[in-house]
Design a protein around this motif. Structure first.
Motif, short mmCIF file in Angstrom:
data_model
loop_
_atom_site.label_atom_id
_atom_site.label_comp_id
_atom_site.label_asym_id
_atom_site.label_seq_id
_atom_site.Cartn_x
_atom_site.Cartn_y
_atom_site.Cartn_z
N ILE A 191 0.84 -1.19 0.00
CA ILE A 191 0.00 0.00 0.00
C ILE A 191 0.88 1.25 0.00
CG2 ILE A 191 -1.67 1.31 1.38
CD1 ILE A 191 -2.30 -1.67 2.55
N ASN A 196 -1.14 4.22 5.84
CA ASN A 196 -2.14 4.84 6.70
C ASN A 196 -1.61 5.07 8.12
OD1 ASN A 196 -4.74 5.17 5.26
ND2 ASN A 196 -4.53 2.98 4.90
N PHE A 205 -4.28 7.07 -2.89
CA PHE A 205 -3.73 5.81 -2.42
C PHE A 205 -3.62 4.83 -3.58
CE2 PHE A 205 -5.29 7.58 1.52
CZ PHE A 205 -4.40 7.10 2.49
N TRP A 242 -8.77 6.40 0.81
CA TRP A 242 -8.63 4.98 1.12
C TRP A 242 -9.91 4.20 0.82
CZ3 TRP A 242 -5.35 1.31 1.47
CH2 TRP A 242 -5.67 0.12 2.13
N THR A 257 -10.35 3.64 -2.85
CA THR A 257 -9.36 2.69 -3.35
C THR A 257 -9.74 1.26 -3.01
OG1 THR A 257 -7.65 4.39 -3.04
CG2 THR A 257 -6.90 2.14 -3.41
N GLY A 290 -7.75 -0.15 7.28
CA GLY A 290 -6.55 0.39 6.64
C GLY A 290 -5.29 0.45 7.45
#
Length: 472
Positions: free
Chosen positions: A240, A244, A332, A395, A398, A433
């Protein structure tokens, strides 16, 4: 700029490099073993040369690869990742032949490839490192003494290791004694060296890596971070960007340290500085990868920087076209490694013939792959079929896009990680996340998924296998 580049790799990795070459107006030369005669990278390159019958050793034959590069009129060689990409002897052989190696110097590859040497360099540069042995361990008794001083758990690691191999956690004297011999054996088999060192085990940390680029004119920048915490057996599954977990202040601090680490060893070209970050957001240097990373796609997606093109430009002697102040990221991105593996059977590789292949598309979806319907996945190589990269402005967007793209993706003929990823992407815990390296152990329920392989698909696979066997 170069006229012709030899791509010393195969599959998805080779295709990725070939595409950047084409966009730069550079001819590409692919290499392949007999087992890869029908591989997609052979078809994509401007020219392809068969380098040997052995499916693995052919890609490790330094003398042969250098000879093909010279005979093909290449002026540079890109190693990709895996195979010889972190072999300093290969880089030196390329340079000694009068060609340009698209990567860091042989000395940087050697020094950062040795985990003990890398630790020493980072300590000297003032980069925070995980507490551990000052250098290589001499014997198991020395390891036990150090473990008692640091306290369990500890990590035994191969000094020449990489890719998550040659690593064992030890929670007691008995485990340390047993794992010392096992890890030495693994290290010798994988890296040709049984030298080990030890670090304090950071329990369930976040695995955060920073992408760096450095040119030969003294300019070094980072392209922000990737969170690679979702792993199995120290092998990355989902990555990722950005993380986050990091705060803006921590991101700035870690990025500056990553640049400092690269500069400390005179690094030139693309590299990745990897850190472990604990739950209190303390961070330590873990290692530096002196090559292009599999997961570079998510960094390209959020920054708009073609990392492979930058590697080529840097190797050609050009300066970076941007400074750190010019760089930013947007939204993201998530990368899913689509492997021919059975997650329910300890991720056992599942080579075989693909009977159906339908890839996803649409806004914010990128597929970097090397397979197609009718392609036979050979048993000799990494089990990755493709990399699915999805992106969005936030997020939630995504993750929803990931669910949609994974739902569209269809690979049949063998088990893959696709149904497992569909379960993960639709789970509440993924939507939150925030992940650490204990994610898989913390959520065993995610392995309780439906394969969704219908009877007609099985029948189609059997029919194709019969037709192939009969020569139809």
């Amino acid at each position: 700029m170069f006229k012709r580049i030899l791509v010393a790799n195969r599959g998805e990795c080779a295709i990725r490099i070939i595409r950047s070459c084409r966009e730069l107006g550079i001819e590409s030369v692919a290499i392949y073993s007999e087992a890869d005669a029908h591989a997609l990278h052979v078809k994509k390159a401007d020219r392809a040369v068969m380098i040997g019958p052995d499916p693995v050793k052919s890609y490790l034959n330094i003398h042969r690869i250098v000879g093909v590069a010279l005979d093909s009129g290449c002026d540079a060689v890109h190693p990709g990742y895996g195979f010889l990409s972190e072999n300093d002897e290969f880089a030196r052989a390329i340079i000694d032949a009068g060609l340009t190696y698209i990567g860091p110097s042989p000395d940087a590859i050697r020094d950062m490839g040795s985990k003990t040497k890398a630790r020493e360099s980072m300590i000297a540069a003032g980069v925070p490192v995980i507490p551990g042995s000052d250098g290589a361990l001499n014997n198991v008794d020395e390891a036990l003494e150090l473990a008692h001083k640091m306290g369990y758990p500890v990590m035994l690691k191969a000094a020449a290791g990489g890719g998550g191999r040659g690593i064992r956690r030890c929670d007691s004297d008995a485990q340390l004694r047993e794992n010392y011999v096992v890890t030495q054996r693994e290290a010798m088999a994988a890296f040709g060296s049984d030298i080990l060192f030890m670090e304090k085990c950071i329990v369930e940390p976040h695995h955060i890596e920073f992408q760096v680029l450095a040119d030969s004119h003294g300019n070094t920048v980072h392209l922000f971070e990737r969170d690679c915490s979702i792993q199995r057996r120290n092998q990355k599954l989902i990555e990722i960007a950005p993380s986050n977990f990091l705060t803006p202040k921590l991101r700035e601090s870690m990025g500056a340290i990553a640049v400092k680490a690269a500069q400390a060893v005179g690094y030139v070209n693309a590299g990745t500085v990897e850190f472990l970050v604990d739950k209190d957001r303390n961070f330590w240097f873990m290692e530096m990868n002196t090559r292009l990373q599999v997961e570079h796609t998510i960094t390209e997606t959020i920054t708009g920087v073609d990392i492979v093109a930058q590697q080529i430009s840097i190797a050609a002697g050009e300066a970076l076209p941007f400074t750190q102040a010019d760089l930013s990221f947007r939204g993201f991105a998530i990368e899913f490694r689509i492997n021919a593996e059975d997650p329910k059977n300890n991720f056992l590789p599942m080579p075989g013939r693909i009977t159906r292949y339908i890839s996803p598309g649409g806004m914010g979806v990128r597929v970097d792959g090397c397979v197609y319907a009718g392609y036979e996945i050979p048993p000799y190589y990494d089990s990755m079929c493709a990399k699915l990269t999805v992106s969005g402005l936030n997020w939630h967007n995504t993750v929803m896009r990931a669910q949609r793209a994974l739902g569209e993706y269809d690979i049949r003929g063998m088990k893959t990680t696709l149904p497992f990823y569909r379960t993960i992407a639709s789970s509440e815990v993924f939507m939150q996340g925030e992940f650490n390296t204990g994610f898989m152990d913390q959520h065993p329920e995610l392995l309780d998924y439906n394969d969704n392989e219908r009877r007609e698909d099985i029948a189609a696979a059997v029919a194709m296998a019969i037709a192939v066997h009969a020569g139809l």
